[in-house]
Design a protein around this motif. Structure first.
Motif, mmCIF file in Angstrom:
data_model
loop_
_atom_site.group_PDB
_atom_site.id
_atom_site.type_symbol
_atom_site.label_atom_id
_atom_site.label_comp_id
_atom_site.label_asym_id
_atom_site.label_seq_id
_atom_site.Cartn_x
_atom_site.Cartn_y
_atom_site.Cartn_z
ATOM 1 N N SER A 115 -7.826 3.055 -0.590
ATOM 2 C CA SER A 115 -8.924 2.089 -0.473
ATOM 3 C C SER A 115 -10.118 2.496 -1.327
ATOM 4 N N ARG B 128 -12.402 -1.626 -8.850
ATOM 5 C CA ARG B 128 -13.012 -2.957 -8.856
ATOM 6 C C ARG B 128 -14.414 -2.910 -9.447
ATOM 7 N N ARG C 146 -4.039 -9.342 2.485
ATOM 8 C CA ARG C 146 -4.363 -8.659 3.737
ATOM 9 C C ARG C 146 -3.108 -8.239 4.496
ATOM 10 N N TYR D 124 -2.026 -4.866 -2.806
ATOM 11 C CA TYR D 124 -2.911 -5.319 -3.877
ATOM 12 C C TYR D 124 -2.111 -5.826 -5.078
ATOM 13 N N ILE E 288 -9.269 1.900 -5.034
ATOM 14 C CA ILE E 288 -9.293 0.464 -5.346
ATOM 15 C C ILE E 288 -10.730 -0.019 -5.469
ATOM 16 N N THR F 71 -6.580 -8.660 -3.059
ATOM 17 C CA THR F 71 -6.066 -8.077 -1.823
ATOM 18 C C THR F 71 -5.219 -9.099 -1.084
ATOM 19 N N ARG G 31 0.827 -1.205 0.000
ATOM 20 C CA ARG G 31 0.000 0.000 0.000
ATOM 21 C C ARG G 31 0.862 1.256 0.000
#
Length: 224
Positions: free
Chosen positions: A191, A198, A214, A218, A194, A212, A171
């Motif tokens: 965020s 999507r 976690r 990404y 993204i 993703t 990130r």
């Protein structure tokens, strides 16, 4: 700000090169061996990697090959070996340039600048991931049937992810590359972008998705 990763087992050389590169306006990251460099690359995503050939364990030739196979980043090899066969071995491993010690710091700066200019050229060309086609010159995306234009930051973010499909971008790296090193906002901005990407890609290119990882970041990958 462009990031240069220096890989050398000699701390004095790392310090010297780092001083000159920092003065020239680069952000500098350092690794003392090949293994550390391979761990660091996905975290900082350098524009150029400067690699010493003679290192204990994995040498610079092998590291260069791994960088090309896994990350496809420009590499400049630095070595005391100036024989033609050594240079050939370096270029066959995938290096973009070869600097023989001893060298003036200014020479390394010239060579880094030249590699950056060369590596910037393909960035303007088309990139395809699955049915998704990204045209960096026209700032548009296509699925082979229709064309869309995205808001600039969304396009830059998608183009960056598409530059290395399947590779996880942290990130922090995405924020720096798209919004800039001195961006004062928070990661919520990323965020939101993204999420919007999507939604746009879901029906436009159903065979491609932004995955993703976690706690890390990404990646752009085929939809399973």
């Amino acid at each position: 700000m462009r990031t240069i990763l220096l890989v050398d087992d000699d701390p004095n050389i790392l310090t010297l090169m780092s001083i000159h590169l920092t003065k020239a306006g680069y952000r500098v990251e350092k690794a003392t061996n090949a293994e550390s460099a391979l761990t660091l690359i996905p975290r900082v995503w350098p524009n150029v990697v400067v690699v010493d050939v003679m290192m204990p364990g994995m040498d610079g030739f092998e590291l260069t090959q791994k960088i090309q196979d896994e990350f496809d980043l420009p590499v400049i090899l630095v070595t005391a070996k100036g024989l033609l066969e050594d240079k050939e071995k370096g270029f066959l491993a995938g290096s973009d340039d070869y600097v023989v010690k001893p060298f003036e710091p200014q020479e390394l700066l010239f060579r880094i600048g030249a590699v950056l200019r060369r590596s910037a050229q393909p960035y303007e060309m088309r990139v395809q991931v699955g049915s998704l086609i990204i045209d960096r010159k026209r700032l548009e995306i296509s699925n082979g049937v229709e064309t869309k234009w995205l808001p600039l930051k969304e396009f830059e973010l998608l183009a960056l992810l598409a530059s290395n499909p399947g590779v996880v971008f942290q990130r922090s790296v995405l924020m720096e590359k798209v919004w800039g090193y001195d961006y004062a906002g928070d990661e919520q901005t990323l965020s939101v972008h993204i999420k919007r990407l999507r939604e746009r890609l879901m029906h436009f290119v159903p065979d491609v998705q932004i995955g993703t990882v976690r706690g890390v970041g990404y990646k752009l990958e085929p939809r399973i």
